[in-house]
Design a protein around this motif. Sequence first.
Motif, PDB file in Angstrom:
ATOM      1  N   ALA A   1       3.680   6.598  -4.852  1.00  0.00           N
ATOM      2  CA  ALA A   1       4.027   6.621  -6.276  1.00  0.00           C
ATOM      3  C   ALA A   1       5.448   6.105  -6.492  1.00  0.00           C
ATOM      4  O   ALA A   1       6.208   6.632  -7.305  1.00  0.00           O
TER       5      ALA A   1
ATOM      6  N   ALA B   1       2.467   1.987  -3.374  1.00  0.00           N
ATOM      7  CA  ALA B   1       1.474   2.562  -4.285  1.00  0.00           C
ATOM      8  C   ALA B   1       1.147   4.001  -3.916  1.00  0.00           C
ATOM      9  O   ALA B   1       1.121   4.887  -4.780  1.00  0.00           O
TER      10      ALA B   1
ATOM     11  N   ARG C   1       0.826  -1.209   0.000  1.00  0.00           N
ATOM     12  CA  ARG C   1       0.000   0.000   0.000  1.00  0.00           C
ATOM     13  C   ARG C   1       0.858   1.256   0.000  1.00  0.00           C
ATOM     14  O   ARG C   1       0.547   2.237  -0.687  1.00  0.00           O
TER      15      ARG C   1
ATOM     16  N   HIS D   1       6.377   3.025  -7.620  1.00  0.00           N
ATOM     17  CA  HIS D   1       5.969   1.761  -8.238  1.00  0.00           C
ATOM     18  C   HIS D   1       7.178   1.057  -8.859  1.00  0.00           C
ATOM     19  O   HIS D   1       7.785   1.585  -9.800  1.00  0.00           O
TER      20      HIS D   1
ATOM     21  N   GLN E   1      -3.467  -6.729  -5.206  1.00  0.00           N
ATOM     22  CA  GLN E   1      -3.118  -5.367  -5.631  1.00  0.00           C
ATOM     23  C   GLN E   1      -2.992  -5.304  -7.157  1.00  0.00           C
ATOM     24  O   GLN E   1      -2.700  -6.301  -7.809  1.00  0.00           O
ATOM     25  N   ARG E   2      -3.204  -4.126  -7.702  1.00  0.00           N
ATOM     26  CA  ARG E   2      -3.169  -3.936  -9.155  1.00  0.00           C
ATOM     27  C   ARG E   2      -2.215  -2.813  -9.558  1.00  0.00           C
ATOM     28  O   ARG E   2      -2.266  -2.326 -10.677  1.00  0.00           O
ATOM     29  N   ASP E   3      -1.329  -2.413  -8.658  1.00  0.00           N
ATOM     30  CA  ASP E   3      -0.499  -1.243  -8.922  1.00  0.00           C
ATOM     31  C   ASP E   3       0.788  -1.563  -9.666  1.00  0.00           C
ATOM     32  O   ASP E   3       1.334  -0.700 -10.351  1.00  0.00           O
TER      33      ASP E   3
END
Length: 342
Positions: free
Chosen positions: A115, A112, A109, A117, A167-169
């Motif tokens: 920022a 993400a 979390r 990534h 998660q999709r980040d």
Amino acid sequence: MTSHNGKKILITGASGFIGRHIVGEALDRGYEVWAGVRATSSLAGLPADRVHRMELEYGDGEALTAQLAQFAREHGAWDYVVHNAGLTKTTRPRDFFRVNADCTQRLLRSLAAAACHPRKFLLMSSLGSCGAGNPDTLRPVRLDDPQQPATAYGKSKLMAENHVRAQRDFPYVILRPTGVYGPGDRDYLMEIDSIRAGFDFAVGMRPQHLTFIYVKDLASAVCETLECEPVVNSTFFVADGDVHTDAEFARTIQDVLQKRRVLRLRIPCWLAWCACICFEGAGRLTGRAMTLNADKYRILKERNWTCDTEPLRRATGFRPAYNLRRGLEETIRLLDAQAAKR
């Protein structure tokens, strides 16, 4: 400390047994390495002139997010994050979930939210997140089998895997190594020391079928899966591809040690259970996490700890450099060299 290949990597749990070897492999491949450590971690195995050390605020999501955001502003995001930090034994089973699962979710979390990534996030999980294979057919555990961990440790690793998959980040890879051994390991060192002293203890009247991975090969597998661009959102078992019984494992150690006589004893499961419970109780009284405990018994009583490694080979071409004998030879040679220096 500049990167030879232009890539930055964060390795959590970098001061531990597996973590130190991942750091070494990453340095050999020319990465600029950030080592995630705790304030209490021993940093003896981390070269200060080649590694950036970073104490991550796992316990506080806001503080961790702020820390990662500052890093991203100053350096940009890491290319790869290897989340290897975790708990393998404890006096309180709930700590497995607090460390292995909750800290994983918090890190995901915060990366993400900050920022920050990575191009790929790798979770070091375990075969224990699936549980043992069928003891009668001895069929290796496969990736499409339902995950049914029997230990608190395995359940916490399954929960961590679920957080990563949810998660999709950023893309991810999950590695599930089998029994990891090598220089710096303490669990298998107990068996080596026991056989060196002339005793071999096995649990259960039936042979236990085991798979292993040498720690240097595991570190290589980590980097191979990170660098293989088509491998994203994937899970793999990691083992050297061979299967050994517990007796064969012990005899290999005996051969490498050149120990002529070893007394071999098979301990009934009920007696092993009693011993593990006693050690666990002693650990609670002393505040020390013991190698033998109720979770360990659930591992010892199972007969089939084998897994299907073919998907990893097909996806990345990974082939271990060490079979069990070669890995044990190197481990014991290094142990003897360390003992000679004392």
